[in-house]
Design a protein around this motif. Structure first.
Motif, PDB file in Angstrom:
ATOM      1  N   LYS A   5      77.663  45.564   8.065  1.00 37.52           N
ATOM      2  CA  LYS A   5      78.772  44.789   7.525  1.00 37.52           C
ATOM      3  C   LYS A   5      79.086  45.288   6.124  1.00 37.52           C
ATOM      4  CE  LYS A   5      79.154  42.139  11.115  1.00 37.52           C
ATOM      5  NZ  LYS A   5      80.338  42.282  12.016  1.00 37.52           N
ATOM      6  N   SER A   6      80.374  45.476   5.850  1.00 33.68           N
ATOM      7  CA  SER A   6      80.784  45.940   4.523  1.00 33.68           C
ATOM      8  C   SER A   6      80.494  44.858   3.494  1.00 33.68           C
ATOM      9  CB  SER A   6      82.275  46.290   4.520  1.00 33.68           C
ATOM     10  OG  SER A   6      83.049  45.153   4.838  1.00 33.68           O
ATOM     11  N   GLY A   7      80.377  45.269   2.240  1.00 34.82           N
ATOM     12  CA  GLY A   7      80.105  44.315   1.174  1.00 34.82           C
ATOM     13  C   GLY A   7      79.924  45.019  -0.152  1.00 34.82           C
ATOM     14  N   ASN A   8      79.489  44.274  -1.181  1.00 32.21           N
ATOM     15  CA  ASN A   8      79.259  44.864  -2.493  1.00 32.21           C
ATOM     16  C   ASN A   8      78.086  45.834  -2.434  1.00 32.21           C
ATOM     17  OD1 ASN A   8      81.316  43.321  -3.628  1.00 32.21           O
ATOM     18  ND2 ASN A   8      79.928  41.606  -4.083  1.00 32.21           N
ATOM     19  N   ILE A   9      78.110  46.812  -3.309  1.00 31.50           N
ATOM     20  CA  ILE A   9      77.089  47.851  -3.309  1.00 31.50           C
ATOM     21  C   ILE A   9      75.698  47.262  -3.504  1.00 31.50           C
ATOM     22  CG2 ILE A   9      77.312  48.294  -5.789  1.00 31.50           C
ATOM     23  CD1 ILE A   9      76.562  50.856  -2.974  1.00 31.50           C
ATOM     24  N   GLU A  10      75.577  46.151  -4.235  1.00 32.72           N
ATOM     25  CA  GLU A  10      74.270  45.537  -4.465  1.00 32.72           C
ATOM     26  C   GLU A  10      73.606  45.132  -3.152  1.00 32.72           C
ATOM     27  OE1 GLU A  10      77.006  44.770  -6.049  1.00 32.72           O
ATOM     28  OE2 GLU A  10      76.636  45.060  -8.197  1.00 32.72           O
ATOM     29  N   GLY A  11      74.424  44.893  -2.129  1.00 35.35           N
ATOM     30  CA  GLY A  11      73.877  44.485  -0.846  1.00 35.35           C
ATOM     31  C   GLY A  11      73.254  45.623  -0.060  1.00 35.35           C
ATOM     32  N   THR A 104      80.368  51.252   8.276  1.00 32.73           N
ATOM     33  CA  THR A 104      80.341  49.806   8.026  1.00 32.73           C
ATOM     34  C   THR A 104      81.605  49.186   8.638  1.00 32.73           C
ATOM     35  OG1 THR A 104      81.527  49.914   5.894  1.00 32.73           O
ATOM     36  CG2 THR A 104      79.132  50.203   5.839  1.00 32.73           C
ATOM     37  N   GLU A 105      81.524  47.916   8.898  1.00 33.01           N
ATOM     38  CA  GLU A 105      82.677  47.228   9.486  1.00 33.01           C
ATOM     39  C   GLU A 105      82.930  45.903   8.781  1.00 33.01           C
ATOM     40  OE1 GLU A 105      80.486  44.923  13.195  1.00 33.01           O
ATOM     41  OE2 GLU A 105      81.348  46.915  13.564  1.00 33.01           O
ATOM     42  N   ARG A 106      84.179  45.481   8.804  1.00 32.25           N
ATOM     43  CA  ARG A 106      84.554  44.206   8.207  1.00 32.25           C
ATOM     44  C   ARG A 106      84.137  43.060   9.136  1.00 32.25           C
ATOM     45  NH1 ARG A 106      88.858  47.745   7.672  1.00 32.25           N
ATOM     46  NH2 ARG A 106      89.326  48.376   5.502  1.00 32.25           N
ATOM     47  N   GLN A 111      86.839  48.932  11.187  1.00 30.97           N
ATOM     48  CA  GLN A 111      86.020  49.867  10.415  1.00 30.97           C
ATOM     49  C   GLN A 111      86.379  49.819   8.938  1.00 30.97           C
ATOM     50  OE1 GLN A 111      85.941  53.816  11.973  1.00 30.97           O
ATOM     51  NE2 GLN A 111      84.826  54.684  10.246  1.00 30.97           N
ATOM     52  N   SER A 112      85.349  49.841   8.100  1.00 30.39           N
ATOM     53  CA  SER A 112      85.538  49.854   6.649  1.00 30.39           C
ATOM     54  C   SER A 112      85.048  51.200   6.106  1.00 30.39           C
ATOM     55  CB  SER A 112      84.759  48.700   6.019  1.00 30.39           C
ATOM     56  OG  SER A 112      85.000  48.638   4.624  1.00 30.39           O
ATOM     57  N   SER A 113      84.922  51.300   4.800  1.00 36.09           N
ATOM     58  CA  SER A 113      84.486  52.563   4.196  1.00 36.09           C
ATOM     59  C   SER A 113      83.035  52.863   4.573  1.00 36.09           C
ATOM     60  CB  SER A 113      84.621  52.492   2.677  1.00 36.09           C
ATOM     61  OG  SER A 113      83.878  51.399   2.157  1.00 36.09           O
ATOM     62  N   ASN A 114      82.698  54.145   4.620  1.00 37.21           N
ATOM     63  CA  ASN A 114      81.333  54.554   4.956  1.00 37.21           C
ATOM     64  C   ASN A 114      80.366  54.254   3.824  1.00 37.21           C
ATOM     65  OD1 ASN A 114      81.935  55.574   7.512  1.00 37.21           O
ATOM     66  ND2 ASN A 114      82.435  57.602   6.717  1.00 37.21           N
ATOM     67  N   LEU A 115      79.110  54.162   4.180  1.00 35.97           N
ATOM     68  CA  LEU A 115      78.035  54.035   3.192  1.00 35.97           C
ATOM     69  C   LEU A 115      77.342  55.393   3.113  1.00 35.97           C
ATOM     70  CD1 LEU A 115      76.265  52.116   1.396  1.00 35.97           C
ATOM     71  CD2 LEU A 115      74.737  51.953   3.371  1.00 35.97           C
ATOM     72  N   TYR A 116      77.257  55.942   1.900  1.00 37.87           N
ATOM     73  CA  TYR A 116      76.632  57.252   1.692  1.00 37.87           C
ATOM     74  C   TYR A 116      75.280  57.046   1.019  1.00 37.87           C
ATOM     75  CZ  TYR A 116      81.509  58.598   2.353  1.00 37.87           C
ATOM     76  OH  TYR A 116      82.779  58.750   2.844  1.00 37.87           O
ATOM     77  N   SER A 117      74.252  57.646   1.575  1.00 41.14           N
ATOM     78  CA  SER A 117      72.901  57.523   1.026  1.00 41.14           C
ATOM     79  C   SER A 117      72.305  58.908   0.840  1.00 41.14           C
ATOM     80  CB  SER A 117      72.019  56.693   1.967  1.00 41.14           C
ATOM     81  OG  SER A 117      70.673  56.677   1.525  1.00 41.14           O
ATOM     82  N   PHE A 118      72.015  59.286  -0.406  1.00 41.55           N
ATOM     83  CA  PHE A 118      71.424  60.589  -0.682  1.00 41.55           C
ATOM     84  C   PHE A 118      69.939  60.583  -0.312  1.00 41.55           C
ATOM     85  CE2 PHE A 118      75.188  61.024  -3.323  1.00 41.55           C
ATOM     86  CZ  PHE A 118      75.536  62.343  -3.099  1.00 41.55           C
ATOM     87  N   ASN A 119      69.481  61.700   0.246  1.00 41.02           N
ATOM     88  CA  ASN A 119      68.088  61.843   0.652  1.00 41.02           C
ATOM     89  C   ASN A 119      67.289  62.587  -0.401  1.00 41.02           C
ATOM     90  OD1 ASN A 119      68.568  60.642   3.218  1.00 41.02           O
ATOM     91  ND2 ASN A 119      69.439  62.579   3.933  1.00 41.02           N
ATOM     92  N   ARG A 120      66.001  62.358  -0.390  1.00 42.22           N
ATOM     93  CA  ARG A 120      65.109  63.056  -1.305  1.00 42.22           C
ATOM     94  C   ARG A 120      64.932  64.507  -0.861  1.00 42.22           C
ATOM     95  NH1 ARG A 120      62.163  59.485  -4.369  1.00 42.22           N
ATOM     96  NH2 ARG A 120      60.453  60.958  -4.670  1.00 42.22           N
ATOM     97  N   PHE A 121      64.726  65.394  -1.822  1.00 36.24           N
ATOM     98  CA  PHE A 121      64.446  66.789  -1.483  1.00 36.24           C
ATOM     99  C   PHE A 121      63.098  66.842  -0.777  1.00 36.24           C
ATOM    100  CE2 PHE A 121      62.962  71.116  -2.299  1.00 36.24           C
ATOM    101  CZ  PHE A 121      64.094  71.843  -1.970  1.00 36.24           C
TER     102      PHE A 121
END
Length: 273
Positions: A5-11, A104-106, A111-121
């Motif tokens: 579910k879409s929401g604030n970044i803190e979530g 993510t979805e409303r 469909q809402s904006s994607n969530l991007y998560s960077f991975n560790r090297f």
């Protein structure tokens, strides 16, 4: 699994793999040291801007593509990058393992904006517990396409880590290189470069000399990479450092021999006179 579910970044704090912004930047530098040449100039602009948008929760961003592109256009005075360039960058970053993308979805299911998560090297440290609990990535591929990709992944050979390095590579060198490049194949390639560079000076080299110079040269390479220098081919750059150091060592040994011979000649002349 149902979409997020879409929401604030803190979530989405649980998706962060980094304890601080400094740690995120360190891992991004290591990723780019290895894969910078895999991106076009425009794609690198998009990637670095995405990193900047991932500062509030280190390594996590759910901003819209339009928002990110607008910021780039403003910074470069309307000479930004296209949406297609940004999307190609995302696909390449996913392919290389730099980035994970979650749909993510409303509340109404759209469909809402994607969530991007960077991975560790990649390293030899165990993954964090919260990383293992992340939900699987979602995408819009048809089931048949998903099955095909799963099959392809299973057929791909797994990357062996530093514990599988050939016995001919000295352990002190392995222990140093694995901190930055943990794959066995990469470590062996760096050692092969050291032996190739040393081959022209073998007559004046001891095995310990090759190891010492290889370690010094690799540390110099990492220092260069850490200071964000543009190095397209780290292996070639490493070879250049090695060749210079072996050449200096070779001439130092020769000078010591000549100086020693001169002393013996002078001393012998004095005794026999």
């Amino acid at each position: 699994m149902a979409g997020l579910k879409s929401g604030n970044i803190e979530g989405f704090e649980q998706f962060s793999q980094f304890s601080s912004l400094k740690e995120l930047n360190t891992h991004i530098e290591m990723w780019l040291a290895v894969h910078k040449h895999d991106f076009s100039k425009g794609a690198l602009v998009g990637l670095k801007r995405l990193v900047r948008f991932s500062a509030k929760i280190p390594g996590v961003c759910n901003a819209k593509i339009g928002t990110i592109l607008k910021a780039i256009h403003q910074e470069y005075k309307d000479n930004g990058i296209s949406r297609s360039t940004f999307k190609r960058m995302i696909l390449k970053a996913k392919e290389l393992g730099i980035l994970s993308v979650y749909e993510t979805e409303r509340k109404n299911g759209s469909q809402s904006s994607n969530l991007y998560s960077f991975n560790r090297f990649p390293s030899n440290e165990p993954p964090k517990e919260e990383i293992m609990n992340h939900p699987k990535e979602t995408n819009n591929l048809l089931k048949t396409e998903k099955d095909q990709k799963i099959k392809e992944r299973k057929e791909e050979p797994c990357e062996l880590d530093y514990t599988y390095v050939n016995d001919r590579v000295p352990q002190p060198f392995v222990l140093l290189v694995k901190c930055f490049f943990p794959e066995a194949k990469t470590i062996e390639e760096y050692w092969r470069m050291a032996n190739i560079a040393a081959s022209s000076y073998q007559s004046e080299l001891e095995p310990t000399d090759i190891l010492d110079i290889a370690i010094q040269s690799f540390k110099q390479l990492i220092r260069k990479l850490k200071f964000k220098s543009k190095i397209r081919n780290p292996f070639a750059y490493f070879y250049g450092i090695l060749d210079h150091k072996f050449c200096v060592h070779f001439h130092d040994v020769l000078h010591e021999k000549y100086d020693s011979n001169d002393e013996e000649i002078r001393f012998g002349s004095w005794v026999t006179s």
